[in-house]
Scaffold this active site. Structure first.
Site, PDB file in Angstrom:
ATOM      1  N   HIS A 140      -3.736  -4.975   0.815  1.00 42.16           N
ATOM      2  CA  HIS A 140      -3.092  -5.439   2.063  1.00 42.16           C
ATOM      3  C   HIS A 140      -3.080  -6.971   2.113  1.00 42.16           C
ATOM      4  O   HIS A 140      -4.071  -7.574   2.538  1.00 42.16           O
ATOM      5  CB  HIS A 140      -3.836  -4.866   3.274  1.00 42.16           C
ATOM      6  CG  HIS A 140      -3.598  -3.408   3.460  1.00 42.16           C
ATOM      7  ND1 HIS A 140      -2.630  -2.913   4.304  1.00 42.16           N
ATOM      8  CD2 HIS A 140      -4.169  -2.333   2.864  1.00 42.16           C
ATOM      9  CE1 HIS A 140      -2.621  -1.594   4.235  1.00 42.16           C
ATOM     10  NE2 HIS A 140      -3.545  -1.214   3.371  1.00 42.16           N
ATOM     11  N   GLU A 200      -1.695  -8.894   4.128  1.00 44.45           N
ATOM     12  CA  GLU A 200      -1.750  -9.444   5.496  1.00 44.45           C
ATOM     13  C   GLU A 200      -3.198  -9.764   5.893  1.00 44.45           C
ATOM     14  O   GLU A 200      -3.436 -10.456   6.885  1.00 44.45           O
ATOM     15  CB  GLU A 200      -1.087  -8.486   6.503  1.00 44.45           C
ATOM     16  CG  GLU A 200      -1.814  -7.188   6.804  1.00 44.45           C
ATOM     17  CD  GLU A 200      -1.530  -6.068   5.807  1.00 44.45           C
ATOM     18  OE1 GLU A 200      -1.083  -6.365   4.684  1.00 44.45           O
ATOM     19  OE2 GLU A 200      -1.790  -4.895   6.150  1.00 44.45           O
ATOM     20  N   CYS A 215       0.828  -1.211   0.000  1.00 43.58           N
ATOM     21  CA  CYS A 215       0.000   0.000   0.000  1.00 43.58           C
ATOM     22  C   CYS A 215       0.868   1.270   0.000  1.00 43.58           C
ATOM     23  O   CYS A 215       1.400   1.646  -1.033  1.00 43.58           O
ATOM     24  CB  CYS A 215      -1.012  -0.046   1.137  1.00 43.58           C
ATOM     25  SG  CYS A 215      -2.333   1.137   0.888  1.00 43.58           S
TER      26      CYS A 215
END
Lengths: 222, 175
Positions: free
Chosen positions: B159, B161, B80
């Protein structure tokens, strides 16, 4: 930064508030949404009226917003409550206890963005076992006030989240895929004491309601 | 050793944007972007640059801290804000585009384990145009996943994650 806490009174919102305070933020108000829809994807419902008692022992003002709980209306009601907090308490950001729910966090991020507020999700993607250990270590007295999945029964209501609970819930996770932190809606919690409280809340009376085969709620009087 | 660079202006946001990456990576050196040294970068085997909150774009004023990426030979992954930094360092142009939540992206070529259609989690106000010497891996108008032509420099606007941690694991497996 002055923050408003999206507050249900359960472990996630109280612990998120605790982490915000620990990181030197000011908790300016608590924002509780009272949804009439018990199956709401956005808001947890059990014991939310008891958030008033929690706000008293935290010495933080509470904004209560009622909502019918219909999907889009509850978002408008949430936006209205956060707007009120911005106006009345000059909050600059919101803190939530979101852990895994992209549904919840996306909607709250969008509302904060619209209102020009920061959005903090300090429990986001947290390892659930590590999280429960942190709750125990940081002296949170948290009890189960709702169970909604097999193999839970009414005897789980009132149980405290402690190391014994952690062992039991890990077994449930292995055997029945119950999320260790109840993120799948398997159980709901209520915080009776933590470092943010001036004194511990005591249960005077309790009432157990059966809602389905493995679905029970406990209403408490503090 | 992996160097994980935090792009968060507020410490509380590190629990949201850095810790989840750390959980995937395991043992690593975490440094704030204002505090890492050239020695940290030299010692690292790989570097990951985190994202930050929607309102936090202070890093855009301190891009010179990342000039080292241009000549860095080891693998770098920008997430990002991290991707925006990489693209700006390689002279891409900053553009406005807000995306919040789950979006479907079509990976036309395999990108760190992701291929075909995937739901990815977005949280950004801006993107950066594709720099010269980079290729993009999605068929979207704006670059969502990019890699340098000849170096192991990767960037994702979303993202990973959040429910796509295998992308980070694949980056860690790069030789």
């Amino acid at each position: 930064m002055k923050l408003g806490v999206l507050f249900s009174g359960g472990k996630d919102s109280v612990y998120a508030a605790y982490l915000a305070k620990k990181n030197k933020h000011e908790l300016s108000c608590l924002i509780s949404i009272h949804s009439e829809n018990k199956g709401s994807y956005m808001f947890h419902t059990p014991n939310i009226s008891k958030t008033k008692k929690q706000s008293e022992v935290m010495n933080i003002p509470l904004i209560i917003q009622k909502t019918s709980g219909e999907k889009e209306i509850e978002l408008k009601d949430l936006e209205e409550a956060i707007s009120k907090a911005k106006l009345k308490y000059k909050i600059q950001g919101v803190v939530t206890g979101a852990i895994q729910s992209v549904y919840q966090s996306t909607r709250i991020q969008k509302i904060c963005d619209k209102l020009g507020l920061e959005c903090f999700n300090p429990l986001w993607q947290i390892d659930e076992e590590e999280y429960l250990k942190m709750l125990i270590k940081d002296k949170f007295k948290t009890i189960l006030v709702g169970v909604f999945a097999y193999p839970f029964d009414e005897f789980w209501l009132g149980k405290e989240i402690n190391s014994k609970f952690l062992k039991e819930i890990k077994l449930f996770n292995e055997k029945y895929q119950i999320h260790v932190a109840g993120e799948g809606g398997e159980f709901e919690t209520f915080v009776l004491d933590c470092p943010l409280f001036s004194n511990s809340l005591k249960i005077k009376n309790k009432k157990i309601l059966k809602e389905g085969e493995n679905s029970f709620r406990m209403e408490v009087e503090l | 050793m992996i160097l994980l660079i935090s792009m968060c202006s507020d410490k509380l946001h590190e629990l949201e944007f850095v810790k989840p990456i750390e959980n995937v990576v395991g043992k690593c050196l975490v440094r704030h972007y204002k505090n890492f040294t050239l020695k940290d970068i030299e010692k690292a085997d790989k570097v990951i640059i985190s994202g930050t909150s929607l309102k936090d774009d202070f890093f855009l004023k301190e891009l010179e801290r990342f000039n080292w990426i241009r000549d860095y030979a080891k693998p770098v992954l920008g997430i990002c804000a991290g991707m925006q930094i990489i693209s700006l360092i390689f002279r891409g142009k900053l553009r406005k585009k807000k995306e919040i939540g789950y979006y479907r992206e079509n990976f036309v070529k395999e990108f760190l384990s992701l291929k075909d259609e995937h739901e990815v989690y977005h949280l950004h106000n801006n993107y950066v145009s594709l720099p010269k010497d980079f290729i993009k891996f999605t068929d979207s108008k704006i670059p969502q996943a990019i890699k340098h032509n000849s170096k192991n420099i990767y960037g994702v606007l979303f993202h990973p994650e959040v429910r796509n941690s295998k992308l980070i694991e694949e980056f860690l497996n790069l030789v």
